[in-house]
Design a protein around this motif. Structure first.
Motif, mmCIF file in Angstrom:
data_model
loop_
_atom_site.group_PDB
_atom_site.id
_atom_site.type_symbol
_atom_site.label_atom_id
_atom_site.label_comp_id
_atom_site.label_asym_id
_atom_site.label_seq_id
_atom_site.Cartn_x
_atom_site.Cartn_y
_atom_site.Cartn_z
ATOM 1 N N UNK A 70 0.865 -1.169 0.000
ATOM 2 C CA UNK A 70 0.000 0.000 0.000
ATOM 3 C C UNK A 70 0.908 1.227 0.000
ATOM 4 N N UNK A 71 0.883 1.964 -1.084
ATOM 5 C CA UNK A 71 1.815 3.082 -1.232
ATOM 6 C C UNK A 71 1.096 4.416 -1.077
ATOM 7 N N UNK A 72 1.663 5.254 -0.222
ATOM 8 C CA UNK A 72 1.140 6.620 -0.070
ATOM 9 C C UNK A 72 2.232 7.588 -0.498
ATOM 10 N N UNK A 73 1.887 8.463 -1.443
ATOM 11 C CA UNK A 73 2.863 9.428 -1.953
ATOM 12 C C UNK A 73 2.615 10.767 -1.259
ATOM 13 N N UNK A 74 3.653 11.287 -0.645
ATOM 14 C CA UNK A 74 3.519 12.550 0.081
ATOM 15 C C UNK A 74 4.049 13.679 -0.802
ATOM 16 N N UNK A 75 3.161 14.504 -1.306
ATOM 17 C CA UNK A 75 3.579 15.576 -2.229
ATOM 18 C C UNK A 75 2.928 16.907 -1.854
ATOM 19 N N UNK A 76 3.648 18.001 -2.118
ATOM 20 C CA UNK A 76 3.050 19.308 -1.858
ATOM 21 C C UNK A 76 2.024 19.660 -2.927
ATOM 22 N N UNK A 77 1.123 20.584 -2.597
ATOM 23 C CA UNK A 77 0.122 21.005 -3.581
ATOM 24 C C UNK A 77 0.801 21.605 -4.810
ATOM 25 N N UNK A 78 1.870 22.349 -4.538
ATOM 26 C CA UNK A 78 2.643 22.908 -5.654
ATOM 27 C C UNK A 78 3.742 21.917 -5.985
ATOM 28 N N UNK A 79 3.600 21.281 -7.132
ATOM 29 C CA UNK A 79 4.559 20.237 -7.470
ATOM 30 C C UNK A 79 4.616 20.070 -8.967
ATOM 31 N N UNK A 80 5.815 19.792 -9.462
ATOM 32 C CA UNK A 80 5.929 19.518 -10.894
ATOM 33 C C UNK A 80 6.148 18.033 -11.118
ATOM 34 N N UNK A 128 1.574 9.297 -14.637
ATOM 35 C CA UNK A 128 1.523 7.955 -15.229
ATOM 36 C C UNK A 128 1.678 6.835 -14.203
ATOM 37 N N UNK A 129 1.714 7.186 -12.921
ATOM 38 C CA UNK A 129 1.791 6.134 -11.907
ATOM 39 C C UNK A 129 0.396 5.930 -11.326
ATOM 40 N N UNK A 130 -0.002 4.692 -11.221
ATOM 41 C CA UNK A 130 -1.311 4.423 -10.627
ATOM 42 C C UNK A 130 -1.163 3.403 -9.503
ATOM 43 N N UNK A 131 -2.170 3.366 -8.674
ATOM 44 C CA UNK A 131 -2.175 2.338 -7.639
ATOM 45 C C UNK A 131 -1.732 2.838 -6.285
ATOM 46 N N UNK A 132 -1.532 4.137 -6.169
ATOM 47 C CA UNK A 132 -1.113 4.679 -4.878
ATOM 48 C C UNK A 132 -2.129 5.715 -4.396
ATOM 49 N N UNK A 133 -2.034 6.004 -3.108
ATOM 50 C CA UNK A 133 -2.784 7.127 -2.568
ATOM 51 C C UNK A 133 -1.848 8.311 -2.538
ATOM 52 N N UNK A 134 -2.375 9.526 -2.609
ATOM 53 C CA UNK A 134 -1.518 10.709 -2.506
ATOM 54 C C UNK A 134 -1.968 11.530 -1.292
ATOM 55 N N UNK A 135 -1.022 11.810 -0.417
ATOM 56 C CA UNK A 135 -1.277 12.710 0.705
ATOM 57 C C UNK A 135 -0.698 14.048 0.276
ATOM 58 N N UNK A 136 -1.577 14.995 0.024
ATOM 59 C CA UNK A 136 -1.130 16.264 -0.546
ATOM 60 C C UNK A 136 -1.242 17.365 0.499
ATOM 61 N N UNK A 137 -0.100 18.006 0.763
ATOM 62 C CA UNK A 137 -0.108 19.024 1.824
ATOM 63 C C UNK A 137 0.110 20.414 1.225
ATOM 64 N N UNK A 138 -0.527 21.422 1.819
ATOM 65 C CA UNK A 138 -0.394 22.781 1.292
ATOM 66 C C UNK A 138 0.967 23.380 1.648
ATOM 67 N N UNK A 139 1.452 24.217 0.769
ATOM 68 C CA UNK A 139 2.736 24.892 1.024
ATOM 69 C C UNK A 139 2.584 26.399 0.840
ATOM 70 N N UNK A 140 3.603 27.116 1.350
ATOM 71 C CA UNK A 140 3.480 28.576 1.369
ATOM 72 C C UNK A 140 4.015 29.247 0.109
ATOM 73 N N UNK A 141 4.606 28.459 -0.806
ATOM 74 C CA UNK A 141 5.089 29.076 -2.054
ATOM 75 C C UNK A 141 4.139 28.726 -3.193
ATOM 76 N N UNK A 142 4.309 29.458 -4.292
ATOM 77 C CA UNK A 142 3.390 29.258 -5.422
ATOM 78 C C UNK A 142 4.060 28.462 -6.543
ATOM 79 N N UNK A 143 3.239 28.025 -7.476
ATOM 80 C CA UNK A 143 3.762 27.305 -8.640
ATOM 81 C C UNK A 143 4.791 28.162 -9.363
ATOM 82 N N UNK A 144 4.527 29.454 -9.404
ATOM 83 C CA UNK A 144 5.441 30.373 -10.095
ATOM 84 C C UNK A 144 6.815 30.380 -9.427
ATOM 85 N N UNK A 145 6.828 30.391 -8.080
ATOM 86 C CA UNK A 145 8.109 30.350 -7.352
ATOM 87 C C UNK A 145 8.907 29.115 -7.756
#
Lengths: 528, 528
Positions: B56-66, B71-88
């Protein structure tokens, strides 16, 4: 001599074809140069596997040999005459195991061990000399076109032969005396946390580290003394100034019979492959008689007791101590014993000349393994998760025991301070305190949890060397540096000189400027 | 954000279940903390394999992420908010690849690289802080009961999370700046023969060794500067004086994406596992259009050309140089190019936004790989035995290229000194001198000759950590020593003091005895 091979006359070269599988013609040519005694026990497994995989194996052995090669089939044997007799060899072996029940200090034990090793290697130098200066045998070996030499570098003849034939070598070993394996592979081994024999395990105390540092510093001298005969032979034969260490350093792959399930983790070089536990094999069925004996041991189970193949005579006093201790515990005992026994051996103790150690340890009623701490048996104990009482006798056994005791999977009894009481205490501790078994089960699980089985790994790397004619890509550039360069003493000195020169020039500049200013100030003052 | 995941609002924690295989329930819980950009490309393979094996895979990624996680499937994503923007984030990435076509000295390149890395890590510290001080997300992570944290320690947030959750960590990386991987694993790395970035390969010259020693001595300072923000965050969050190196050193297993088929062999620690070439996979069929283009390249074959995903704009001048050079060789070219192109691109050059690199390199007509030396593509080139012309741009690429050139399997062109002539010369050399292909075939054979495939090895060790709740038996005692103890300075000083005391006492004894003798002699003389 080994049972399967009959040598007509000592002094004659006998070219003996024991048996060849049809497969052999498909494989590559492997020259095996083994070492006498227990060293052969594990190496034999790899040799047999190479034969099964269709390689043509030639075993290079002296006419005078105690090699237990009778049960290996499928290889040819190239047998060369030597200048010493079977009696000489027997005496050396006898000498090796002498006095194991006599009292010595740790440091004295080390020195006695070294002295005995020198005696042991001296006779082997004679054998090696007989081989190298035998043009007939060497000519034949040259003509064979071997793809790889598989040898135990505990004795240097194999690597010297590989060097002479310009064939890549695969080494198969537990370790070498005086850290020669580490210096020959250029493997860093900081004495602050890598215990040398006899001193400490894992995190060492300050006194242990001091002793370890002393041993570390003395090792290179020790090696020179221990292998002096071989160094001389190698230089003379190869007609250049070369040491055994130099020759060893050309080894392509080092297969080490240890692993970190119980040894201290330490740095490795990329051509060092760990195959500890290579001798852990599936248990074969026991004989009917033995099966009945161990099956009948009830819930208390039984103890497997052996002090290895080297110790075949135990003083009567110690024998009686063991029997006394065994009479006070409920377990049955299967004991490998070849010396004299008192008449009153109880029925619960089954004495045998030889015992199927691994098969017995695999039995679910095996509760304890009473052993000397030889690496072969120790791995069988670990693989079968049987906790131990260990009585180290010589060689690397003390270190093995120290580690096992530190891991909490064994108790130690001293051969020289043996009493029925301390023996009984150790037996009861391991039999009754569940922590020993629990920790052993965990250790066993970690040890056996491998991506590749040790035997398959050993085969893979031997065949890798065959396929790629060595493993040059794993040879570190450290081999091209001298000691000063290796330790960056030249570069650091250079940097210090540069730094000092710059500082000196800067100081000179400052003084010059200050002088100029001073002159001006004086002039100004005078003018005022 | 990645295509498969829709994030409603920045600043909200989204618990997203992308897809779960039925198997998942059977496996263990793996928390994956990935790093942006190309780092994810290889790690994704391991993550996918873990999913296939039922974890059981959980991917921890920020809301702003590249992150290219679409193309990966089969995992859950725990997405946390961050204080910088996509532009930063876009700006930081842009900054990372800026000026790769501008001229710098090697040492300047190193410093520019460090400066950019600090900028890159600074923004990540902000992200990490947002995560750690988010009680909701951290509470959820704590409640999950993960068995292992899989992370790329290039950015420290993953190991900090593992430390906080008291879950064993498996690290997945190519290497860390300023030798942090070696110091955190306690892996010896003598600067005399282990090249740091930029200085030498294999046996170094004296000037190279001097520079290497300087870099080696400066590394610990460099690390302190580079990871200062994280050190501060770690100490603050864990409420104790701790550095990133300390946290890293608790890692159970380090999966390194390199191997010694082309890198300099050097010491390793037992918990360092080499999985270089993990991205070498079976080639998939090409699209009909592309298949037609490369099949039609005749005996001359074709060139695969990419400068990686990071460089998406090439100056017009350089673009023209490449086109000029391509027009003078008979090979067709498949070029990954996303910038502006002149109108006159010849038909023999097929320009694409993205290309199936591995599938193209596996084609028998692929004659040359024109690349920037990113490790991902480089291993694909090696696996498919395609010789290369390499134009390093930043990061570890220069070192990769130096090694490949030294192995004789690639020629280098400089991005900053690029001319159509030297480009053409390099292309012709690799295309026409058979030695490049021959050596590449050998290198490829050595690289691919493994006992266990890199992906299987990575899975094995990740699952080993799960099964045994870490890999404590591989943790060297060196971690328990301070620098003075590690280098045996205390024991050597102690021994020197002992030696000096003994010498002093011996001297005193001698002087005393000599004095006594002198007095007697004087008395005797007087009496006479």
């Amino acid at each position: 001599m080994a049972g399967g091979i009959r040598i007509a006359t000592l002094g004659f070269v006998v070219w003996l074809y024991v048996s060849t599988t049809e497969k052999a013609a498909l494989g590559e040519k492997v020259l095996v140069v083994p070492v006498e005694g227990s060293h052969w026990l594990s190496m034999k497994l790899l040799v047999q596997e190479l034969i099964v995989r269709g390689h043509e194996v030639v075993l290079l052995v002296p006419t005078v040999s105690s090699l237990l090669i009778k049960d290996a089939v499928g290889y040819r044997a190239e047998i060369y005459p030597v200048s010493y007799t079977t009696e000489d060899l027997v005496n050396v072996f006898k000498h090796l195991k002498e006095g194991v029940f006599h009292k010595h200090y740790k440091i004295a034990t080390a020195f006695i061990g070294i002295k005995r090793l020198i005696d042991f290697t001296s006779i082997q130098v004679k054998g090696c000399e007989s081989l190298l200066y035998n043009p007939e045998v060497m000519g034949r070996l040259r003509g064979e076109g071997f793809d790889v030499v598989l040898t135990d570098p505990f004795l240097p003849c194999g690597s010297l032969v590989a060097e002479t034939l310009s064939v890549p070598a695969v080494y198969f070993l537990r370790g070498l005396p005086c850290g020669l394996d580490e210096s020959a592979t250029q493997c860093p081994s900081p004495p602050s946390y890598v215990p040398r024999s006899f001193f400490g395990v894992y995190t060492m105390t300050f006194p242990e580290r001091v002793m370890n540092t002393v041993v570390y510093m003395m090792e290179s001298v020790g090696c020179r003394i221990m292998y002096a005969h071989f160094d001389e032979l190698a230089s003379r034969y190869l007609e250049k100034d070369i040491t055994y260490k130099d020759i060893l350093s050309h080894g392509a792959i080092w297969l080490f019979r240890y692993d970190f399930a119980f040894l201290s983790p330490k740095p490795l070089m990329p051509n060092m492959v760990l195959i500890g536990g290579i001798n852990c094999v599936e248990a074969a069925p026991l004989s009917e008689d033995l099966q009945g004996f161990v099956d009948g041991s009830g819930d208390d189970g039984f103890i497997v007791f052996t002090l290895g193949s080297t110790v075949d005579t135990m003083p009567a006093e110690q024998t009686q101590m063991f029997l006394d201790a065994f009479s006070k515990i409920p377990q049955r005992v299967v004991w490998r014993h070849t010396g004299i026994l008192p008449d009153s051996v109880p029925e619960k103790v089954k004495v045998m000349n030889w015992l199927p150690q691994n098969d017995l340890l695999a039995h679910p009623k095996a509760k304890l393994f009473l052993s000397h701490g030889g690496s072969h048996g120790m791995y069988e104990g670990i693989c079968n998760a049987v906790p131990m009482v260990m009585m180290p006798l010589f060689g690397d056994q003390q270190q093995n025991v120290d580690y096992m005791v530190a891991r909490g999977v064994a108790a130690e009894v001293s051969a020289i301070d043996l009493t029925p009481e301390n023996l009984l205490e150790a037996l009861n501790k391991v039999l009754n305190q569940t922590s020993y078994k629990e920790k052993m089960v965990k250790l066993s699980a970690v040890h056996q949890d491998r991506a590749v089985k040790p035997l398959d790994l050993a085969v893979f790397w031997t065949e890798f060397v065959i396929r790629h004619k060595g493993a040059d890509h794993l040879r570190p550039a450290a081999h091209n540096l001298n000691l000063i360069q290796y330790h960056s003493l030249d570069t650091v000195c250079f940097l210090v000189v540069i730094l000092m020169t710059i500082s000196f020039l800067a100081l000179k500049c400052c003084l010059f400027c200050a002088g100029k200013c001073g002159v001006r100030m004086t002039k100004k003052t005078k003018q005022q």
